[in-house]
Design an enzyme around this catalytic site. Structure first.
Site, PDB file in Angstrom:
ATOM      1  CG  ASP A 268      35.095  44.181  27.069  1.00 55.68           C
ATOM      2  OD1 ASP A 268      33.965  45.010  27.248  1.00 55.68           O
ATOM      3  OD2 ASP A 268      34.881  43.133  28.189  1.00 55.68           O
ATOM      4  NE  ARG A 271      38.633  45.443  32.071  1.00 55.34           N
ATOM      5  CZ  ARG A 271      39.876  46.113  31.583  1.00 55.34           C
ATOM      6  NH1 ARG A 271      39.481  47.256  31.066  1.00 55.34           N
ATOM      7  NH2 ARG A 271      40.788  46.185  32.561  1.00 55.34           N
ATOM      8  N   GLY A 295      45.198  46.942  41.784  1.00 51.98           N
ATOM      9  CA  GLY A 295      45.640  45.433  40.333  1.00 51.98           C
ATOM     10  C   GLY A 295      45.746  46.183  38.606  1.00 51.98           C
ATOM     11  CG  ASP A 317      49.438  45.221  38.134  1.00 50.19           C
ATOM     12  OD1 ASP A 317      48.433  45.200  37.820  1.00 50.19           O
ATOM     13  OD2 ASP A 317      50.633  43.838  38.070  1.00 50.19           O
ATOM     14  CB  SER A 319      53.114  42.034  36.465  1.00 51.92           C
ATOM     15  OG  SER A 319      53.873  42.584  35.615  1.00 51.92           O
ATOM     16  CD  GLU A 360      46.320  40.502  49.440  1.00 46.19           C
ATOM     17  OE1 GLU A 360      45.699  39.846  48.879  1.00 46.19           O
ATOM     18  OE2 GLU A 360      47.269  41.146  49.041  1.00 46.19           O
ATOM     19  CD  GLU A 379      38.538  44.530  35.471  1.00 37.15           C
ATOM     20  OE1 GLU A 379      38.226  43.195  35.443  1.00 37.15           O
ATOM     21  OE2 GLU A 379      39.667  44.150  34.200  1.00 37.15           O
ATOM     22  CD  GLU A 388      42.302  35.003  36.656  1.00 40.31           C
ATOM     23  OE1 GLU A 388      42.037  35.847  36.902  1.00 40.31           O
ATOM     24  OE2 GLU A 388      42.893  34.185  36.020  1.00 40.31           O
ATOM     25  CG  HIS A 539      37.461  40.538  28.691  1.00 42.70           C
ATOM     26  ND1 HIS A 539      37.176  41.492  29.456  1.00 42.70           N
ATOM     27  CD2 HIS A 539      38.123  40.118  29.740  1.00 42.70           C
ATOM     28  CE1 HIS A 539      37.308  41.734  30.949  1.00 42.70           C
ATOM     29  NE2 HIS A 539      38.085  40.836  30.582  1.00 42.70           N
TER      30      HIS A 539
END
Length: 616
Positions: A268, A271, A295, A317, A319, A360, A379, A388, A539
């Site tokens: 994108d 972005r 993130g 992140d 993940s 957090e 982002e 979300e 997107h």
């Protein structure tokens, strides 16, 4: 316009793996502490079994041994505080979560004094003057009922009230079941904890049924049973809520392990170019700055920050897979921080450190100076901006980790809207399918669209009204509760449509957002990232809300038929006013949108349509 709704992939969020011990050998060095931050290895808040101390990384097999340790080592006499303040079960839960939250901030729970690290805090801890807390305890807010630490075993094992009540009852009450007060068990209540429950209403109903059944027998122990079931209900509801949130978070972070999502975001250009220009185009902001990337995904924003001259970049992140990927990406590009060479290259470009954690709980993972970042970049935006609910984590990171007056990028966000015409629906497609009329399908599809929002690209020529601002956010100062709002759009026909004689039909409202990297922080090169239908598609597309029935509109010079309903051919509206509420839904990471629409004719008459409720 495409005739199908895009499946909603989750937008990126944050972050956390869980905390660790701290060290504070260099804490008094202030800013220089960035050169000595450490990750301590194993997470003290998760795994390993046992009950985690409120103040340090020690773990215990029982609640009694934990509180004994807190009293002897940290001068925190939990039972005394509870007894002297007369705390009930709710109060105990709040107190534990309050203390954990303060320790995470390296602050004394009783006096509020802040310290650079956990060692300094633990050395400072003192016996609280309980008499000074009476009537004004700082943990009175209901927000402290929410577990501060996910899967906090201490909350689930809390039994400070159990001893006396078990004696009164005449028999022990096993955890997970409630006594019926007559020597027989009312049945296990813990099974529901092993399954995903949509909400606590089912649990509450089961407890209420158990209480009413036993009370009908004329048993004199009804009040005791009610207290026991109420206590168990509180524990169960808290457990269910925490597990539901954890399940959603796990699914969310897991979905971001797909490279397809990252390929779409990186591809994108609107972005990615906006963030690149904001970071690389503002050297006065970025040179030697300490940067927090919330993130991080593949780490592209951290790479831009490092290239822009940042002295330290912490990329976080939630993940595990993407944290590993971002680490490898930074490494192969020569930008990954290497602790073994930190004293050898003072001006090394190797400034990026990747942390698998949630924002957090970043201070559980690293020893970092309080409010030690110059720049916070993320982002965080989702469909319709707020889908979300990632913004709450960014606000948390801003309040806890960003220096006073530090830069948050982007620093503004605005939701805008307009009315769209028939071309914004699927009706034209179904009216001519290879020469055949399938308009009956089109009407059914359009009716379904009035119940579900559609995320898709809306061509600008399908916009029939003026554009208006629905709501604006100042990311540097807004509070989390500001995410829930009600505002109105007042729309008239756009210039081109107003010039066309006759009636123009408005079929619904389309929303989009702009975010700004304004000259408040980006003084060298301000940037705007727009998802408008009048700009290059992104997107995020736009979010489309279809009316139950279209509204006829015209310009102010038309004469309305006073006997006709507003919004019809005989009495078209000159203005459509939509009152829109957007709030965080009960389902974690979702939002609810309600739209109340009113048409106003040229003679001032009004017609309101029933409110429409959408969930995204």
């Amino acid at each position: 316009m495409a005739t199908h709704a895009r499946e909603l992939p989750p937008k990126q969020e944050l972050l956390r793996d869980d905390g660790e011990d701290y060290e504070d050998d260099e804490e008094e060095e202030g800013e220089e502490g960035w050169d000595d931050w450490e990750s301590d290895g194993e997470d003290p808040a998760g795994g390993g079994g046992g009950l985690l101390c409120l103040f340090c990384s020690s773990r215990f097999d029982s609640e009694g041994s934990l509180f004994a340790h807190c009293g002897s080592e940290h001068r925190f006499d939990f039972q005394k505080v509870v007894r002297e303040l007369g705390l009930d079960f709710y109060g105990c839960i709040k107190l534990i979560n309050f203390v954990r939250s303060k320790v995470a901030e390296n602050k004394c729970w009783s006096c509020g004094q802040a310290f650079p690290g956990n060692n300094g805090l633990c050395s400072h801890l003192h016996v609280a003057e309980v008499s000074q807390l009476e009537g004004k305890v700082p943990w009175a807010e209901d927000s402290y009922l929410k577990p501060f630490m996910e899967d906090d075993s201490l909350l689930h094992s809390l039994s400070i009230f159990d001893d006396d009540e078990e004696e009164d009852c005449g028999m022990p009450v096993e955890r997970g079941e409630c006594s019926a007060g007559n020597g027989r068990s009312a049945g296990p209540q813990g099974n529901g904890l092993n399954t995903v429950i949509d909400d606590c209403s089912g649990i509450s109903a089961r407890f209420e049924k158990a209480v009413s059944t036993e009370s009908a027998g004329g048993n004199n122990n009804g009040s005791l049973l009610e207290e026991q079931t109420d206590r168990q209900l509180k524990i169960t509801c808290a457990s269910v809520t925490a597990k539901e949130i954890k399940t959603v978070d796990d699914n969310y972070f897991g979905s971001y392990s797909s490279f397809g999502i990252h390929r779409e975001m990186l591809g994108d250009k609107v972005r990615t170019d906006a963030y690149r220009d904001a970071l690389l185009g503002n050297p006065s902001l970025m040179n030697e700055a300490t940067v927090l990337d919330v993130g991080c995904g593949t780490g592209i924003l951290s790479l831009f920050a490092a290239k822009a001259g940042a002295s330290k970049v912490i990329a976080v992140d939630g993940s595990a897979k993407m944290s590993s990927v971002a680490t490898e990406v930074a490494k192969i590009n020569g930008l990954l921080y290497d602790e073994t060479t930190k004293n050898e290259q003072y001006c090394s470009p190797q400034v990026i450190s990747v942390v698998h954690t949630k924002a957090e709980e970043l201070n559980h993972k690293l020893l970092i100076p309080p409010n030690g970042f110059d720049v916070l970049v993320s982002e965080w935006m989702g469909y319709c901006l707020l889908y979300e609910s990632m913004l709450s984590s960014v606000i948390y990171a801003r309040d806890h980790f960003l220096k006073p007056g530090g830069a948050i990028l982007p620093d503004t966000a605005t939701i805008l809207g307009a009315g769209f015409g028939r071309g914004g629906t699927s009706l034209p497609f179904w009216e001519n399918v290879y020469g055949f009329d399938m308009s009956c399908i089109g009407k059914e599809v359009t009716g379904s669209s009035a119940r579900f929002p559609l995320v898709d690209i809306l061509p600008s020529h399908d916009i029939v009204t003026d554009t208006a601002v629905l709501h604006s956010f100042d990311l540097a100062s807004m509070k989390e509760n500001d995410m829930d709002f009600t505002s109105s759009l007042e729309l008239g026909l756009s210039g081109s449509d107003a010039a066309v004689p006759g009636v123009t039909w408005c079929y619904g409202i389309v929303l989009w957002f702009d975010t700004g990297f304004t000259d408040r922080f980006c003084k060298d090169k301000p940037v705007v990232l727009s998802t408008s239908p009048f700009s290059t598609p992104t997107h995020w597309s736009q979010t489309i809300f279809t009316f139950e029935e279209p509204i006829a509109m015209t310009n102010e010079e038309s004469v309305a038929d006073s006997s006709a309903s507003v919004g019809t051919v005989d009495c078209p509206a000159v203005t459509v006013r939509s009152r829109i509420s957007i709030v965080r839904a009960s389902e974690h990471r979702s939002i609810d949108i309600s739209i109340e629409t009113t048409g106003i004719s040229s003679d001032g008459r009004k017609r309101s349509w029933p409110a429409q409720i959408f969930n995204l």
